[in-house]
Design a protein around this motif. Structure first.
Motif, PDB file in Angstrom:
ATOM      1  N   PRO A 111      -1.651 -21.739 -46.992  1.00  9.96           N
ATOM      2  CA  PRO A 111      -2.957 -21.637 -46.349  1.00  9.96           C
ATOM      3  C   PRO A 111      -3.016 -22.482 -45.084  1.00  9.96           C
ATOM      4  CG  PRO A 111      -3.211 -21.991 -48.706  1.00  9.96           C
ATOM      5  CD  PRO A 111      -1.752 -22.205 -48.388  1.00  9.96           C
ATOM      6  N   PRO A 112      -3.465 -21.904 -43.980  1.00 14.00           N
ATOM      7  CA  PRO A 112      -3.519 -22.673 -42.725  1.00 14.00           C
ATOM      8  C   PRO A 112      -4.582 -23.766 -42.782  1.00 14.00           C
ATOM      9  CG  PRO A 112      -4.567 -20.535 -42.450  1.00 14.00           C
ATOM     10  CD  PRO A 112      -3.938 -20.524 -43.808  1.00 14.00           C
ATOM     11  N   ARG A 113      -4.399 -24.792 -41.988  1.00 12.33           N
ATOM     12  CA  ARG A 113      -5.374 -25.875 -41.846  1.00 12.33           C
ATOM     13  C   ARG A 113      -5.886 -25.879 -40.411  1.00 12.33           C
ATOM     14  NH1 ARG A 113      -6.039 -28.319 -46.995  1.00 12.33           N
ATOM     15  NH2 ARG A 113      -6.726 -30.222 -45.940  1.00 12.33           N
ATOM     16  N   THR A 363     -17.104 -15.365 -50.868  1.00 17.49           N
ATOM     17  CA  THR A 363     -15.928 -14.547 -51.143  1.00 17.49           C
ATOM     18  C   THR A 363     -14.947 -14.602 -49.983  1.00 17.49           C
ATOM     19  OG1 THR A 363     -16.864 -12.541 -50.153  1.00 17.49           O
ATOM     20  CG2 THR A 363     -17.400 -12.977 -52.479  1.00 17.49           C
ATOM     21  N   GLY A 364     -13.762 -14.054 -50.215  1.00 13.96           N
ATOM     22  CA  GLY A 364     -12.769 -13.997 -49.153  1.00 13.96           C
ATOM     23  C   GLY A 364     -13.236 -13.177 -47.964  1.00 13.96           C
ATOM     24  N   SER A 365     -13.963 -12.086 -48.224  1.00 14.86           N
ATOM     25  CA  SER A 365     -14.461 -11.266 -47.118  1.00 14.86           C
ATOM     26  C   SER A 365     -15.524 -12.018 -46.322  1.00 14.86           C
ATOM     27  CB  SER A 365     -15.019  -9.941 -47.638  1.00 14.86           C
ATOM     28  OG  SER A 365     -16.052 -10.158 -48.578  1.00 14.86           O
ATOM     29  N   ASP A 366     -16.362 -12.823 -46.999  1.00 14.57           N
ATOM     30  CA  ASP A 366     -17.323 -13.665 -46.278  1.00 14.57           C
ATOM     31  C   ASP A 366     -16.590 -14.590 -45.322  1.00 14.57           C
ATOM     32  OD1 ASP A 366     -19.444 -12.595 -47.762  1.00 14.57           O
ATOM     33  OD2 ASP A 366     -19.401 -14.213 -49.231  1.00 14.57           O
ATOM     34  N   LEU A 367     -15.534 -15.210 -45.812  1.00 17.80           N
ATOM     35  CA  LEU A 367     -14.769 -16.156 -45.012  1.00 17.80           C
ATOM     36  C   LEU A 367     -14.194 -15.467 -43.768  1.00 17.80           C
ATOM     37  CD1 LEU A 367     -12.294 -18.740 -46.601  1.00 17.80           C
ATOM     38  CD2 LEU A 367     -12.040 -17.862 -44.284  1.00 17.80           C
ATOM     39  N   VAL A 368     -13.582 -14.303 -43.963  1.00 25.57           N
ATOM     40  CA  VAL A 368     -12.970 -13.588 -42.835  1.00 25.57           C
ATOM     41  C   VAL A 368     -14.027 -13.181 -41.811  1.00 25.57           C
ATOM     42  CG1 VAL A 368     -11.687 -11.519 -42.164  1.00 25.57           C
ATOM     43  CG2 VAL A 368     -11.018 -12.787 -44.211  1.00 25.57           C
ATOM     44  N   LYS A 369     -15.182 -12.705 -42.266  1.00 21.17           N
ATOM     45  CA  LYS A 369     -16.241 -12.311 -41.335  1.00 21.17           C
ATOM     46  C   LYS A 369     -16.711 -13.487 -40.504  1.00 21.17           C
ATOM     47  CE  LYS A 369     -18.093  -8.439 -44.045  1.00 21.17           C
ATOM     48  NZ  LYS A 369     -19.278  -7.934 -44.805  1.00 21.17           N
ATOM     49  N   ARG A 370     -16.829 -14.655 -41.107  1.00 23.30           N
ATOM     50  CA  ARG A 370     -17.284 -15.817 -40.353  1.00 23.30           C
ATOM     51  C   ARG A 370     -16.262 -16.246 -39.317  1.00 23.30           C
ATOM     52  NH1 ARG A 370     -21.879 -13.971 -41.371  1.00 23.30           N
ATOM     53  NH2 ARG A 370     -22.759 -14.459 -43.410  1.00 23.30           N
ATOM     54  N   LEU A 371     -14.983 -16.109 -39.648  1.00 29.74           N
ATOM     55  CA  LEU A 371     -13.945 -16.418 -38.659  1.00 29.74           C
ATOM     56  C   LEU A 371     -14.013 -15.438 -37.496  1.00 29.74           C
ATOM     57  CD1 LEU A 371     -10.860 -17.251 -40.942  1.00 29.74           C
ATOM     58  CD2 LEU A 371     -12.570 -18.809 -40.008  1.00 29.74           C
ATOM     59  N   LEU A 372     -14.273 -14.164 -37.803  1.00 26.92           N
ATOM     60  CA  LEU A 372     -14.395 -13.157 -36.754  1.00 26.92           C
ATOM     61  C   LEU A 372     -15.597 -13.412 -35.850  1.00 26.92           C
ATOM     62  CD1 LEU A 372     -13.591  -9.988 -38.888  1.00 26.92           C
ATOM     63  CD2 LEU A 372     -12.404 -10.620 -36.800  1.00 26.92           C
ATOM     64  N   GLN A 373     -16.637 -14.026 -36.404  1.00 28.11           N
ATOM     65  CA  GLN A 373     -17.858 -14.275 -35.637  1.00 28.11           C
ATOM     66  C   GLN A 373     -17.805 -15.578 -34.853  1.00 28.11           C
ATOM     67  OE1 GLN A 373     -20.511 -13.986 -38.989  1.00 28.11           O
ATOM     68  NE2 GLN A 373     -21.060 -11.862 -38.546  1.00 28.11           N
ATOM     69  N   VAL A 433      -9.568 -18.585 -50.823  1.00 25.54           N
ATOM     70  CA  VAL A 433      -8.736 -18.661 -49.619  1.00 25.54           C
ATOM     71  C   VAL A 433      -7.589 -17.655 -49.712  1.00 25.54           C
ATOM     72  CG1 VAL A 433      -7.174 -20.135 -48.293  1.00 25.54           C
ATOM     73  CG2 VAL A 433      -9.353 -21.053 -49.109  1.00 25.54           C
ATOM     74  N   LYS A 434      -7.003 -17.523 -50.899  1.00 24.52           N
ATOM     75  CA  LYS A 434      -5.942 -16.534 -51.075  1.00 24.52           C
ATOM     76  C   LYS A 434      -6.456 -15.129 -50.806  1.00 24.52           C
ATOM     77  CE  LYS A 434      -2.627 -14.769 -54.477  1.00 24.52           C
ATOM     78  NZ  LYS A 434      -2.120 -14.886 -55.877  1.00 24.52           N
ATOM     79  N   SER A 435      -7.661 -14.810 -51.294  1.00 24.97           N
ATOM     80  CA  SER A 435      -8.259 -13.508 -51.038  1.00 24.97           C
ATOM     81  C   SER A 435      -8.452 -13.285 -49.543  1.00 24.97           C
ATOM     82  CB  SER A 435      -9.604 -13.405 -51.756  1.00 24.97           C
ATOM     83  OG  SER A 435     -10.313 -12.253 -51.365  1.00 24.97           O
ATOM     84  N   ALA A 436      -8.924 -14.314 -48.826  1.00 29.22           N
ATOM     85  CA  ALA A 436      -9.112 -14.190 -47.379  1.00 29.22           C
ATOM     86  C   ALA A 436      -7.786 -13.916 -46.677  1.00 29.22           C
ATOM     87  CB  ALA A 436      -9.750 -15.464 -46.824  1.00 29.22           C
ATOM     88  N   LEU A 437      -6.722 -14.591 -47.111  1.00 29.84           N
ATOM     89  CA  LEU A 437      -5.405 -14.367 -46.501  1.00 29.84           C
ATOM     90  C   LEU A 437      -4.887 -12.967 -46.813  1.00 29.84           C
ATOM     91  CD1 LEU A 437      -3.744 -17.844 -47.197  1.00 29.84           C
ATOM     92  CD2 LEU A 437      -4.663 -16.993 -45.036  1.00 29.84           C
ATOM     93  N   GLN A 438      -5.189 -12.457 -48.010  1.00 27.58           N
ATOM     94  CA  GLN A 438      -4.802 -11.087 -48.343  1.00 27.58           C
ATOM     95  C   GLN A 438      -5.519 -10.079 -47.453  1.00 27.58           C
ATOM     96  OE1 GLN A 438      -5.847 -11.198 -52.540  1.00 27.58           O
ATOM     97  NE2 GLN A 438      -3.693 -11.277 -53.155  1.00 27.58           N
ATOM     98  N   ILE A 439      -6.798 -10.332 -47.209  1.00 27.82           N
ATOM     99  CA  ILE A 439      -7.563  -9.437 -46.334  1.00 27.82           C
ATOM    100  C   ILE A 439      -7.009  -9.482 -44.916  1.00 27.82           C
ATOM    101  CG2 ILE A 439      -9.822  -9.058 -45.287  1.00 27.82           C
ATOM    102  CD1 ILE A 439     -11.048 -10.081 -47.936  1.00 27.82           C
ATOM    103  N   MET A 440      -6.717 -10.683 -44.424  1.00 28.16           N
ATOM    104  CA  MET A 440      -6.144 -10.801 -43.081  1.00 28.16           C
ATOM    105  C   MET A 440      -4.819 -10.054 -42.983  1.00 28.16           C
ATOM    106  SD  MET A 440      -6.866 -14.757 -41.993  1.00 28.16           S
ATOM    107  CE  MET A 440      -8.161 -15.645 -42.850  1.00 28.16           C
ATOM    108  N   ALA A 441      -3.974 -10.187 -44.019  1.00 23.58           N
ATOM    109  CA  ALA A 441      -2.688  -9.481 -44.015  1.00 23.58           C
ATOM    110  C   ALA A 441      -2.904  -7.970 -43.994  1.00 23.58           C
ATOM    111  CB  ALA A 441      -1.871  -9.892 -45.236  1.00 23.58           C
ATOM    112  N   GLY A 447      -2.851 -14.718 -39.677  1.00 24.60           N
ATOM    113  CA  GLY A 447      -3.783 -15.814 -39.939  1.00 24.60           C
ATOM    114  C   GLY A 447      -5.001 -15.713 -39.055  1.00 24.60           C
ATOM    115  N   PRO A 448      -5.874 -16.708 -39.108  1.00 24.37           N
ATOM    116  CA  PRO A 448      -7.128 -16.666 -38.353  1.00 24.37           C
ATOM    117  C   PRO A 448      -6.962 -16.448 -36.860  1.00 24.37           C
ATOM    118  CG  PRO A 448      -7.192 -18.436 -39.968  1.00 24.37           C
ATOM    119  CD  PRO A 448      -5.785 -17.902 -39.984  1.00 24.37           C
ATOM    120  N   SER A 449      -5.887 -16.945 -36.275  1.00 26.24           N
ATOM    121  CA  SER A 449      -5.717 -16.820 -34.824  1.00 26.24           C
ATOM    122  C   SER A 449      -5.560 -15.369 -34.379  1.00 26.24           C
ATOM    123  CB  SER A 449      -4.501 -17.633 -34.362  1.00 26.24           C
ATOM    124  OG  SER A 449      -3.317 -17.148 -34.981  1.00 26.24           O
ATOM    125  N   GLY A 450      -5.197 -14.482 -35.303  1.00 28.88           N
ATOM    126  CA  GLY A 450      -5.027 -13.074 -34.940  1.00 28.88           C
ATOM    127  C   GLY A 450      -6.289 -12.241 -35.055  1.00 28.88           C
TER     128      GLY A 450
END
Length: 502
Positions: A111-113, A363-373, A433-441, A447-450
């Protein structure tokens, strides 16, 4: 014996009926003695009836049953999976979709920091993608705080103390802490309620304190203070908060340490110096874009920035708040994030400041959406409460929490088994966090930078879908300094680093 009991019962009912008829407080009971009490009983049971028997899996509030189930299952280490497809109406206006790639990536195992620390910070901290959001000892029981901090230590993520001070329950387990300072300056206040620099420096030096956060406002009730009744200020809470035992404590809606954007920026720099170079930031529920741009102008003119800013959404809030504030005041998290992110990008400051997102992240999808925003990392409060047993009874402010999480009642708090619940906190955070990384993949990024706003779609109407890149303005680095776009120009011109008022 039976006749005596029956006589006593009938006598009691007759007495109650007479009382109902002569009392003047409840009109319903005057007109319907005895029967009127049935209405009050059903009203008291209404939340439980609604939650357990009426609401569907996906439409409960504040958190629906599906979301709560995901948290419970991940906390327990069981599969958070459902058969037979979604129950949501994907053609409903406002529905959001993350875009999968035709070339998904392998899921990263590390998991990235997120490095927290700008150019003025000498002791940066590497933040996890999901952390425990601000909840004070006093609002939560000692056992609940122990479980959260122990879980944070086990999982290697951070735990925000909330504004109630540094308690032994925060410090004893050894987990990383973000020490939050509110308008009451609890734990670092003078006798008359002002900021005490000496106390602050002493406590900020704790090895467990990794960052310090100044709370400007919170999602559920931005712009108002709080009152802790004297009856609740026992010896333990009085010591932690630095207030007299048994005396009502008032947290004002405003800070004494600043009154202008420039003074805020200077005080944050002073806090960092007093904290020995540790990262310093502030938390707010975003309101006026013009006011935040004024803070950005102050950062530019003073040539100093906070190391992080936590954006709290108006949909957030573990504490009690007036319904008018909870429903009507402040921007939701998504809009708040995009405002702060774009303001920092447009002023050329984004690379110096990290952004945290706090408000209904579960949830993992919540996390990914916030990173996108626009966020760099996220914090969760109510989801962490679910992980230690919260059942969304919504009695947090009554001291009668049925599971011992949000109470100071020792008998109720004993229900929180620290060893078991801390494991659940650690498991929940790791699985999310694992779920968020699965969604990103699945979206084709490592990772988040992409991630980018073009990867989050929203249905505008039954026939139209647009990406966040199309729906919202996204400024380029330094754009406000060069030539502010039309949508931002008037706010940018009016923003004044020496006053907050519009």
């Amino acid at each position: 014996m039976l006749k005596i009991l029956l006589f006593v019962l009938l006598g009691a009912l007759a007495a109650l009926a007479v009382h109902d008829l002569v009392q003047r407080r409840h009109s319903l009971l005057r007109n319907y003695p005895l029967l009127g009490h049935l209405r009050f009983a059903l009203e008291a049971l209404r939340p439980e009836i609604q939650q357990y028997f009426i609401e569907r899996n996906f439409d409960g509030r504040p958190f629906d049953r599906d979301t709560r189930s995901i948290v419970y299952q991940r906390a327990k280490g069981t599969d958070a999976e459902e058969p037979f497809g979604t129950e949501l109406d994907l053609y409903r206006a406002g529905s959001e979709y993350l875009t999968p790639s035709m070339a998904p990536r392998p899921v990263r195992s590390d998991p990235p920091r997120v490095r927290i620390g700008g150019p003025d910070c000498t002791r940066p901290y590497d933040m996890a993608l999901l952390n425990v959001s601000a909840m004070s000892f006093g609002s939560l029981s000692g056992n609940a705080v122990l479980a959260l901090n122990t879980g944070a230590r086990m999982g290697g993520f951070a735990h925000d103390t909330g504004e109630g001070g540094l308690s032994e329950y925060h410090l004893r387990p050894g987990g990383d802490l973000i020490w939050e300072i509110g308008t009451g300056y609890f734990g670092c206040r003078t006798d008359d309620g002002d900021f005490d620099a000496r106390q602050f420096a002493e406590k900020a030096a704790h090895e467990q304190v990794k960052c310090v956060s100044l709370k400007i406002s919170q999602g559920a009730k931005p712009g108002i203070g709080g009152v802790l009744p004297g009856a609740k200020v026992n010896a333990e809470i009085a010591e932690v908060r630095g207030v007299p035992q048994g005396r009502t404590v008032i947290s004002p809606p405003y800070h004494r340490v600043y009154s202008t954007p420039r003074e805020l920026v200077r005080f944050l720099a002073r806090m960092r110096e007093l904290a020995g170079g540790k990262p310093v930031g502030f938390k707010l529920c975003v309101g006026s874009r013009r006011e935040f741009l004024a803070v950005c102008k102050a950062m530019l003119e003073e040539d100093t920035t906070p190391d992080f800013i936590v954006v709290d959404g108006a949909e957030g809030g573990t504490g009690a708040a007036p319904l008018e504030f909870a429903d009507n005041v402040g921007l939701p998290l998504g809009e708040g994030l995009m405002t702060v992110h774009n303001a920092l990008v447009g002023t050329g400051l984004r690379d110096r400041v990290r952004i945290g997102a706090s408000g209904k992240v579960a949830t993992g999808s919540d996390l990914v959406k916030r990173l996108l925003q626009g966020a760099d990392y996220t914090n969760a409060a109510r989801a962490m409460m679910f992980a230690i047993g919260c059942v969304q009874a919504q009695r947090c402010h009554t001291n009668a929490c049925p599971v011992g999480v949000a109470t100071q009642d020792a008998r109720r708090a004993r229900a929180v088994d620290v060893d078991d619940k801390s494991m659940r906190v650690a498991r929940y955070q790791e699985a999310t966090v694992k779920s968020a990384l699965q969604i990103m993949a699945a979206m084709g990024v490592d990772g988040p930078s992409g991630l980018g706003p073009h990867q989050l779609l929203q249905r505008v109407d039954p026939h139209t879908v647009r990406s966040y890149a199309e729906l919202h303005d996204w400024l380029t680095p330094g754009q406000l300094l060069a030539s502010a776009p039309d949508g931002w120009a008037s706010d940018w011109r009016a923003a004044d680093p020496d006053r907050f008022a519009d």
